[in-house]
Design an enzyme around this catalytic site. Sequence first.
Site: not given
Ligand code: ZN
Length: 154
Positions: A46, A51, A89-90, A131-132, A135
């Site tokens: 995701g 991000q 998480c990236l 999670h997304e 963000h």
């Molecule tokens: Zn993330």
Amino acid sequence: MAIRNVRTDDNPVLREVCKEVTEVTNGIRKILDDMLETMYEKDGVGLAAPQIGIPKRMIVVDDREGNVFKLVNPVIIEEDGEQLSVEGCLSVPGFRGRCKRPMTVSLEAINENGEKVSIKAEGFLAVIFCHEIDHLNGILYKDKAVEFERVEDN
Ligand code: ZN
């Protein structure tokens, strides 16, 4: 499509409350495509627009079980149950953690064609959506993790 630079750690864009997208234009579709390509390049499941430095309410998801989404203005309208997730998480490289998440979520969003869609997700897919969407509100999973630990550098 193009791979974008993923923002990490203390970058302030990760803490912004993102703005709603008012219209799904070709520019918005291009960003969604770039997000998906960037997510695949980084081996993620995701990615949210902040991000890649864009504080707009847009997410892409691929749960690697055949469910791929490009969503604008996603909102969770119902959640039920509870699970303990395992998340990374990236934007928080080198760590992973566990959070309490709902077992199922229902959401509404706009797809890349500008159409309203309703989605019901459970298990891992529900975790990814939570999670997304966090963000988009400037929240990182590490903020709510009940366990958080360093893993190998990535
Ligand atoms: Zn993330």
